[in-house]
Design a protein around this motif. Structure first.
Motif, PDB file in Angstrom:
ATOM      1  N   ILE A  22       1.052  -1.273  -0.073  1.00  0.00           N
ATOM      2  CA  ILE A  22       0.213  -0.012   0.070  1.00  0.00           C
ATOM      3  C   ILE A  22       0.168   1.044  -0.060  1.00  0.00           C
ATOM      4  CG2 ILE A  22      -2.069   1.366   1.677  1.00  0.00           C
ATOM      5  CD1 ILE A  22      -2.649  -1.744   2.364  1.00  0.00           C
ATOM      6  N   ALA A  23       1.684   1.122   1.136  1.00  0.00           N
ATOM      7  CA  ALA A  23       2.713   2.603   0.668  1.00  0.00           C
ATOM      8  C   ALA A  23       4.222   1.969   1.176  1.00  0.00           C
ATOM      9  CB  ALA A  23       2.763   3.585   1.837  1.00  0.00           C
ATOM     10  N   LYS A  24       4.977   2.828   0.660  1.00  0.00           N
ATOM     11  CA  LYS A  24       6.659   2.863   1.700  1.00  0.00           C
ATOM     12  C   LYS A  24       7.204   3.866   1.427  1.00  0.00           C
ATOM     13  CE  LYS A  24      10.312  -0.541  -1.012  1.00  0.00           C
ATOM     14  NZ  LYS A  24      10.185  -0.705  -2.526  1.00  0.00           N
ATOM     15  N   ASP A  25       8.074   3.804   2.250  1.00  0.00           N
ATOM     16  CA  ASP A  25       8.796   4.965   2.187  1.00  0.00           C
ATOM     17  C   ASP A  25      11.157   3.924   2.261  1.00  0.00           C
ATOM     18  OD1 ASP A  25      10.771   6.829   3.142  1.00  0.00           O
ATOM     19  OD2 ASP A  25       8.901   7.659   4.290  1.00  0.00           O
ATOM     20  N   ASN A  26      11.373   4.674   1.440  1.00  0.00           N
ATOM     21  CA  ASN A  26      12.633   3.748   1.275  1.00  0.00           C
ATOM     22  C   ASN A  26      13.916   4.394   1.938  1.00  0.00           C
ATOM     23  OD1 ASN A  26      12.198   1.786  -0.827  1.00  0.00           O
ATOM     24  ND2 ASN A  26      12.337   3.009  -2.140  1.00  0.00           N
ATOM     25  N   LEU A  27      13.560   6.353   2.570  1.00  0.00           N
ATOM     26  CA  LEU A  27      14.489   6.084   3.425  1.00  0.00           C
ATOM     27  C   LEU A  27      14.513   6.060   4.238  1.00  0.00           C
ATOM     28  CD1 LEU A  27      14.767   9.887   1.739  1.00  0.00           C
ATOM     29  CD2 LEU A  27      16.656   8.788   1.841  1.00  0.00           C
ATOM     30  N   ALA A  28      13.571   5.885   5.008  1.00  0.00           N
ATOM     31  CA  ALA A  28      13.340   5.414   6.212  1.00  0.00           C
ATOM     32  C   ALA A  28      12.723   3.839   6.465  1.00  0.00           C
ATOM     33  CB  ALA A  28      11.933   5.994   7.151  1.00  0.00           C
ATOM     34  N   GLY A  29      12.787   3.246   5.326  1.00  0.00           N
ATOM     35  CA  GLY A  29      12.915   2.031   5.476  1.00  0.00           C
ATOM     36  C   GLY A  29      11.690   1.011   6.051  1.00  0.00           C
ATOM     37  N   VAL A  30      10.633   1.687   5.922  1.00  0.00           N
ATOM     38  CA  VAL A  30       9.152   1.095   6.172  1.00  0.00           C
ATOM     39  C   VAL A  30       8.232   1.391   5.574  1.00  0.00           C
ATOM     40  CG1 VAL A  30       7.271   2.256   7.837  1.00  0.00           C
ATOM     41  CG2 VAL A  30       8.987   2.853   8.089  1.00  0.00           C
ATOM     42  N   ALA A  42       0.041  -4.729   7.870  1.00  0.00           N
ATOM     43  CA  ALA A  42       1.178  -5.149   7.790  1.00  0.00           C
ATOM     44  C   ALA A  42       2.675  -4.423   8.084  1.00  0.00           C
ATOM     45  CB  ALA A  42       1.997  -6.461   7.143  1.00  0.00           C
ATOM     46  N   ILE A  43       3.166  -4.254   8.510  1.00  0.00           N
ATOM     47  CA  ILE A  43       3.950  -3.302   8.353  1.00  0.00           C
ATOM     48  C   ILE A  43       5.186  -3.624   8.755  1.00  0.00           C
ATOM     49  CG2 ILE A  43       4.974  -0.917   9.627  1.00  0.00           C
ATOM     50  CD1 ILE A  43       2.232   0.232   9.907  1.00  0.00           C
ATOM     51  N   MET A  44       6.459  -3.377   7.591  1.00  0.00           N
ATOM     52  CA  MET A  44       7.636  -4.242   7.739  1.00  0.00           C
ATOM     53  C   MET A  44       8.675  -3.191   7.631  1.00  0.00           C
ATOM     54  SD  MET A  44       9.854  -6.280   4.638  1.00  0.00           S
ATOM     55  CE  MET A  44       9.892  -8.245   5.136  1.00  0.00           C
ATOM     56  N   PHE A  45      10.007  -3.312   8.474  1.00  0.00           N
ATOM     57  CA  PHE A  45      11.186  -2.860   8.926  1.00  0.00           C
ATOM     58  C   PHE A  45      12.087  -3.005   8.026  1.00  0.00           C
ATOM     59  CE2 PHE A  45       7.898  -1.410  12.149  1.00  0.00           C
ATOM     60  CZ  PHE A  45       7.690  -0.719  12.198  1.00  0.00           C
ATOM     61  N   GLY A  46      12.146  -2.366   6.734  1.00  0.00           N
ATOM     62  CA  GLY A  46      13.717  -2.854   5.528  1.00  0.00           C
ATOM     63  C   GLY A  46      13.424  -3.562   5.933  1.00  0.00           C
ATOM     64  N   GLU A  47      14.123  -4.637   5.768  1.00  0.00           N
ATOM     65  CA  GLU A  47      13.587  -5.713   5.024  1.00  0.00           C
ATOM     66  C   GLU A  47      13.456  -7.036   6.655  1.00  0.00           C
ATOM     67  OE1 GLU A  47      14.062  -5.926   1.135  1.00  0.00           O
ATOM     68  OE2 GLU A  47      14.533  -3.908   1.900  1.00  0.00           O
ATOM     69  N   GLY A  48      13.013  -6.520   7.287  1.00  0.00           N
ATOM     70  CA  GLY A  48      13.037  -8.176   8.027  1.00  0.00           C
ATOM     71  C   GLY A  48      13.851  -8.102   8.949  1.00  0.00           C
ATOM     72  N   PRO A  54      13.337  -1.465  14.826  1.00  0.00           N
ATOM     73  CA  PRO A  54      12.899  -0.630  14.868  1.00  0.00           C
ATOM     74  C   PRO A  54      13.190  -0.053  16.541  1.00  0.00           C
ATOM     75  CG  PRO A  54      10.506  -1.309  14.696  1.00  0.00           C
ATOM     76  CD  PRO A  54      12.564  -2.696  14.335  1.00  0.00           C
ATOM     77  N   SER A  55      13.559   1.601  16.862  1.00  0.00           N
ATOM     78  CA  SER A  55      13.483   1.836  18.316  1.00  0.00           C
ATOM     79  C   SER A  55      12.792   1.679  19.168  1.00  0.00           C
ATOM     80  CB  SER A  55      13.871   3.330  18.080  1.00  0.00           C
ATOM     81  OG  SER A  55      12.179   4.134  18.242  1.00  0.00           O
ATOM     82  N   GLN A  56      13.407   1.632  20.218  1.00  0.00           N
ATOM     83  CA  GLN A  56      11.355   1.108  21.063  1.00  0.00           C
ATOM     84  C   GLN A  56      10.568   1.329  21.107  1.00  0.00           C
ATOM     85  OE1 GLN A  56      12.934  -1.834  22.110  1.00  0.00           O
ATOM     86  NE2 GLN A  56      11.107  -2.216  23.161  1.00  0.00           N
ATOM     87  N   ALA A  57      11.493   3.130  21.185  1.00  0.00           N
ATOM     88  CA  ALA A  57       9.546   3.882  21.162  1.00  0.00           C
ATOM     89  C   ALA A  57       9.113   3.629  19.777  1.00  0.00           C
ATOM     90  CB  ALA A  57       9.952   5.400  20.270  1.00  0.00           C
ATOM     91  N   VAL A  58       9.412   3.414  18.255  1.00  0.00           N
ATOM     92  CA  VAL A  58       8.799   3.117  17.296  1.00  0.00           C
ATOM     93  C   VAL A  58       7.763   1.821  17.821  1.00  0.00           C
ATOM     94  CG1 VAL A  58       8.477   1.839  15.437  1.00  0.00           C
ATOM     95  CG2 VAL A  58      10.040   4.343  15.510  1.00  0.00           C
ATOM     96  N   ILE A  59       8.632   0.714  17.957  1.00  0.00           N
ATOM     97  CA  ILE A  59       8.041  -0.603  18.489  1.00  0.00           C
ATOM     98  C   ILE A  59       6.770  -0.547  20.059  1.00  0.00           C
ATOM     99  CG2 ILE A  59       8.294  -2.526  20.036  1.00  0.00           C
ATOM    100  CD1 ILE A  59      11.490  -3.175  18.966  1.00  0.00           C
ATOM    101  N   GLY A  60       6.530  -0.024  21.011  1.00  0.00           N
ATOM    102  CA  GLY A  60       6.498   0.729  22.087  1.00  0.00           C
ATOM    103  C   GLY A  60       5.045   1.745  21.011  1.00  0.00           C
ATOM    104  N   ARG A  61       5.136   1.683  20.026  1.00  0.00           N
ATOM    105  CA  ARG A  61       4.049   3.006  19.234  1.00  0.00           C
ATOM    106  C   ARG A  61       2.997   1.798  18.287  1.00  0.00           C
ATOM    107  NH1 ARG A  61       0.086   4.177  19.051  1.00  0.00           N
ATOM    108  NH2 ARG A  61      -0.992   5.893  17.317  1.00  0.00           N
ATOM    109  N   MET A  62       3.936   0.505  17.690  1.00  0.00           N
ATOM    110  CA  MET A  62       3.267  -0.172  17.202  1.00  0.00           C
ATOM    111  C   MET A  62       2.429  -1.186  18.727  1.00  0.00           C
ATOM    112  SD  MET A  62       4.389   0.109  13.884  1.00  0.00           S
ATOM    113  CE  MET A  62       3.857  -1.286  13.213  1.00  0.00           C
ATOM    114  N   LYS A  63       2.667  -1.906  19.334  1.00  0.00           N
ATOM    115  CA  LYS A  63       2.365  -2.200  19.986  1.00  0.00           C
ATOM    116  C   LYS A  63       0.710  -1.425  20.754  1.00  0.00           C
ATOM    117  CE  LYS A  63       5.941  -4.810  22.463  1.00  0.00           C
ATOM    118  NZ  LYS A  63       6.703  -4.839  22.902  1.00  0.00           N
ATOM    119  N   GLU A  64       1.160  -0.306  21.273  1.00  0.00           N
ATOM    120  CA  GLU A  64       0.455   0.513  21.514  1.00  0.00           C
ATOM    121  C   GLU A  64      -0.980   1.147  20.856  1.00  0.00           C
ATOM    122  OE1 GLU A  64      -0.154   5.123  21.927  1.00  0.00           O
ATOM    123  OE2 GLU A  64       1.713   4.465  23.056  1.00  0.00           O
ATOM    124  N   ALA A  65      -1.232   0.125  19.146  1.00  0.00           N
ATOM    125  CA  ALA A  65      -1.671   0.878  18.475  1.00  0.00           C
ATOM    126  C   ALA A  65      -2.220  -0.797  17.653  1.00  0.00           C
ATOM    127  CB  ALA A  65      -1.291   1.293  16.809  1.00  0.00           C
ATOM    128  N   GLY A  66      -1.954  -2.014  19.153  1.00  0.00           N
ATOM    129  CA  GLY A  66      -2.702  -3.474  18.717  1.00  0.00           C
ATOM    130  C   GLY A  66      -1.888  -4.181  17.920  1.00  0.00           C
TER     131      GLY A  66
END
Length: 117
Positions: A22-30, A42-48, A54-66
């Motif tokens: 659906i969406a891709k940001d090559n610079l951010a790797g998402v 599904a959201i993938m970071f880099g090549e998996g 990702p950082s703990q802040a990003v992981i925390g946000r992912m978990k928060e979003a379910g």
């Protein structure tokens, strides 16, 4: 000629790739995907790879979003249920935008290099 109804029955349906991007940001790797077969966003970071974690802040946000980590596919997933499919897709796109901005800030990527999808 044939009626519209007759022609509909003869239509050769081309299946879309699954999961589809659906969406891709090559610079951010998402990347944001949806799998109709698995009924999940599904959201993938880099090549998996482990180093793409990702950082703990990003992981925390992912978990928060379910979202939950799927270790076998190395992606973060959220189920898509029939009764809330549209809002799940909208929320997934919002979350994707949010985490890609977080990663861009962490990496020091200029906002002027922004590409919406």
């Amino acid at each position: 000629g044939q009626s519209f109804a007759d022609r509909v029955g003869q239509k050769k349906w081309v299946s879309a790739p699954d999961p589809f991007g659906i969406a891709k940001d090559n610079l951010a790797g998402v990347r944001l995907f949806e799998s109709k077969q698995d009924r999940q966003m599904a959201i993938m970071f880099g090549e998996g790879r482990p180093e793409d974690k990702p950082s703990q802040a990003v992981i925390g946000r992912m978990k928060e979003a379910g979202y939950r980590w799927n270790p076998s596919d190395r992606i973060w997933v959220h189920p898509v249920r029939a009764d809330s499919a549209m809002s799940t897709r909208i929320d997934a796109e919002k979350l994707y935008q949010e985490v890609r901005q977080m990663i861009r800030q962490e990496k020091g990527i200029e906002a002027t290099q922004d590409i919406p999808f």
